[in-house]
Design a protein around this motif. Structure first.
Motif, mmCIF file in Angstrom:
data_model
loop_
_atom_site.group_PDB
_atom_site.id
_atom_site.type_symbol
_atom_site.label_atom_id
_atom_site.label_comp_id
_atom_site.label_asym_id
_atom_site.label_seq_id
_atom_site.Cartn_x
_atom_site.Cartn_y
_atom_site.Cartn_z
ATOM 1 N N ALA A 195 0.869 -1.165 -0.047
ATOM 2 C CA ALA A 195 -0.008 -0.002 0.081
ATOM 3 C C ALA A 195 0.961 1.198 0.147
ATOM 4 O O ALA A 195 0.404 2.277 -0.663
ATOM 5 C CB ALA A 195 -1.083 -0.109 1.122
ATOM 6 N N GLU A 196 1.929 1.216 0.745
ATOM 7 C CA GLU A 196 2.994 2.399 0.862
ATOM 8 C C GLU A 196 3.498 2.538 -0.720
ATOM 9 O O GLU A 196 3.589 3.801 -1.065
ATOM 10 C CB GLU A 196 3.932 2.313 1.849
ATOM 11 N N LEU A 197 3.863 1.369 -1.160
ATOM 12 C CA LEU A 197 4.740 1.546 -2.507
ATOM 13 C C LEU A 197 3.567 2.033 -3.487
ATOM 14 O O LEU A 197 4.324 2.937 -4.177
ATOM 15 C CB LEU A 197 5.021 -0.043 -2.790
ATOM 16 N N THR A 198 2.660 1.522 -3.810
ATOM 17 C CA THR A 198 1.361 2.151 -4.717
ATOM 18 C C THR A 198 1.217 3.848 -4.214
ATOM 19 O O THR A 198 1.022 4.504 -5.300
ATOM 20 C CB THR A 198 0.316 1.274 -4.881
ATOM 21 N N LYS A 199 0.841 3.932 -3.349
ATOM 22 C CA LYS A 199 0.705 5.268 -2.627
ATOM 23 C C LYS A 199 1.913 6.319 -3.260
ATOM 24 O O LYS A 199 1.678 7.325 -3.629
ATOM 25 C CB LYS A 199 0.554 5.412 -1.340
ATOM 26 N N ARG A 200 3.040 5.773 -2.855
ATOM 27 C CA ARG A 200 4.150 6.595 -3.166
ATOM 28 C C ARG A 200 4.188 6.947 -4.762
ATOM 29 O O ARG A 200 4.322 8.004 -5.147
ATOM 30 C CB ARG A 200 5.469 5.911 -2.853
ATOM 31 N N PHE A 201 4.080 5.838 -5.631
ATOM 32 C CA PHE A 201 4.216 5.923 -6.978
ATOM 33 C C PHE A 201 2.767 6.677 -7.469
ATOM 34 O O PHE A 201 3.123 7.435 -8.586
ATOM 35 C CB PHE A 201 4.460 4.564 -7.799
ATOM 36 N N LYS A 202 1.830 6.595 -6.789
ATOM 37 C CA LYS A 202 0.699 7.221 -7.590
ATOM 38 C C LYS A 202 0.628 8.678 -7.066
ATOM 39 O O LYS A 202 0.491 9.515 -8.018
ATOM 40 C CB LYS A 202 -0.420 6.735 -6.811
ATOM 41 N N ARG A 203 1.629 9.162 -6.145
ATOM 42 C CA ARG A 203 1.735 10.486 -5.965
ATOM 43 C C ARG A 203 2.647 11.106 -6.835
ATOM 44 O O ARG A 203 2.593 12.123 -7.368
ATOM 45 C CB ARG A 203 2.231 10.607 -4.498
ATOM 46 N N LYS A 204 3.860 10.220 -7.237
ATOM 47 C CA LYS A 204 4.942 10.696 -8.072
ATOM 48 C C LYS A 204 4.409 10.911 -9.545
ATOM 49 O O LYS A 204 4.667 11.811 -10.019
ATOM 50 C CB LYS A 204 5.887 9.611 -8.014
ATOM 51 N N ILE A 205 3.442 9.904 -9.879
ATOM 52 C CA ILE A 205 3.009 9.913 -11.243
ATOM 53 C C ILE A 205 2.032 11.192 -11.352
ATOM 54 O O ILE A 205 1.974 11.813 -12.143
ATOM 55 C CB ILE A 205 2.158 8.835 -11.448
ATOM 56 N N THR A 206 1.313 11.299 -10.298
ATOM 57 C CA THR A 206 0.083 12.380 -10.538
ATOM 58 C C THR A 206 0.944 13.698 -10.470
ATOM 59 O O THR A 206 0.596 14.575 -11.323
ATOM 60 C CB THR A 206 -0.891 12.534 -9.121
ATOM 61 N N ASN A 207 1.891 13.819 -9.541
ATOM 62 C CA ASN A 207 2.775 15.083 -9.780
ATOM 63 C C ASN A 207 3.343 15.426 -10.900
ATOM 64 O O ASN A 207 3.391 16.512 -11.447
ATOM 65 C CB ASN A 207 3.656 14.908 -8.572
ATOM 66 N N ASN A 208 3.705 14.233 -11.618
ATOM 67 C CA ASN A 208 4.542 14.542 -12.699
ATOM 68 C C ASN A 208 3.443 14.774 -13.867
ATOM 69 O O ASN A 208 3.893 15.648 -14.736
ATOM 70 C CB ASN A 208 5.059 13.225 -13.211
ATOM 71 N N ILE A 209 2.557 14.041 -14.031
ATOM 72 C CA ILE A 209 1.398 14.313 -14.967
ATOM 73 C C ILE A 209 0.996 15.934 -14.902
ATOM 74 O O ILE A 209 0.881 16.527 -15.850
ATOM 75 C CB ILE A 209 0.233 13.761 -14.699
ATOM 76 N N GLU A 210 0.740 16.403 -13.535
ATOM 77 C CA GLU A 210 0.340 17.830 -13.321
ATOM 78 C C GLU A 210 1.413 18.604 -13.869
ATOM 79 O O GLU A 210 1.217 19.633 -14.512
ATOM 80 C CB GLU A 210 0.000 17.985 -11.960
ATOM 81 N N TYR A 211 2.460 18.547 -13.515
ATOM 82 C CA TYR A 211 3.659 19.326 -14.079
ATOM 83 C C TYR A 211 3.751 19.292 -15.483
ATOM 84 O O TYR A 211 3.828 20.481 -16.004
ATOM 85 C CB TYR A 211 5.227 18.670 -13.476
#
Length: 271
Positions: free
Chosen positions: A75-91
């Motif tokens: 759960a921590e792994l997926t949460k971390r990558f989800k946050r990373k991917i979301t931030n990257n897409i928004e950028y």
């Protein structure tokens, strides 16, 4: 297991990293030797991989001897990558448009009848205000359900139909020269424009050995031209419907004199 490995690789893991992480999920804490056996990879590569995953904070290592390793929770792994991917897409959404000023939408080819139908359905499903179409009855049948759904969500539907196209919804005009056009173009015309933002134009050949090809674009200038083509035909067909006697008097049956005047020797509508 292979699908899990592929999923982790989509997140940036390599094959060894994915196998080591999955092995640790099966049994932890574990020594490097145990991980090597569980992951079925060489021991030397296992330790290199564990070091990499530790540096990435995906695996934790004890200070004991021998060193034992534990994975972070899934759960921590997926949460971390989800946050990373979301931030990257928004950028990227924010700054990519600024890379090139006055970005021009490309015009792309769509090959094959199935892909053309799929693209047409995609256009219909994404429409929010209006759809302009010119197409044949058999192609209409392929998208009728999606068009009705669009109509029911208050999208205006306007169609120039060929070959006795019938619809219980939208504004539909029958084109009187369907067979002549099919013979002249060696295929069925397909024209679509939605919301001034997306368009499709081309034909499906009558000869199945020929290349079936359309163009698709979100270039607003080209979409405008595609839409105007349909609007022009709708204007003419409405005038023909409401002023038949006047048109025959001025231009002759089937607007013959008008077509001769405009098209000359290239008049494809001659009998």
């Amino acid at each position: 297991m292979d699908k899990l490995i592929d999923g982790l690789k989509e997140l940036g893991f390599n094959t060894y990293e994915a196998k080591v992480y999955l092995a640790l999920l099966k049994k932890y804490p574990a020594t490097g030797y145990e991980v090597s056996k569980l992951a079925d990879i060489p021991q030397s590569r296992t330790y290199d991989t564990l070091k990499t995953l530790t540096n990435k904070q995906i695996v934790t290592a004890s200070t004991d001897k021998p060193v034992i390793y534990s994975p972070i929770r899934p759960a921590e792994l997926t949460k971390r990558f989800k946050r990373k991917i979301t931030n990257n897409i928004e950028y990227l959404e924010k700054y990519l448009p600024d890379v090139k000023e006055n970005y021009i939408e490309p015009v792309l080819s769509v090959h094959g009848e199935n892909r053309i139908q799929a693209k047409l359905i995609e256009i219909v499903k994404s429409a929010k205000k209006e759809i302009y179409l010119e197409l044949w009855a058999q192609d209409f049948k392929q998208i009728e359900k999606d068009l009705l759904n669009a109509y029911n969500r208050n999208v205006e539907i306007r169609i120039v139909g060929y070959d006795r196209l019938q619809s219980s919804f939208g504004l539909v005009y029958e084109h009187p020269f369907a067979k002549k056009l099919e013979k002249h173009f060696n295929g069925r015309v397909i024209v679509a424009a939605a919301d001034d933002s997306e368009g499709l134009f081309g034909k499906i050949h009558s000869n199945s050995t020929d290349m079936i090809n359309c163009i698709w674009t979100k270039n607003k200038d080209i979409v405008f031209l595609i839409k105007e083509l349909v609007i022009h035909d709708l204007f003419i067909l409405d005038i023909q419907r409401n002023l038949p006697e006047e048109l025959v008097y001025v231009y002759g049956t089937g607007l013959k004199r008008l077509y001769d005047k405009i098209l000359g020797a290239n008049n494809i509508y001659r009998s």
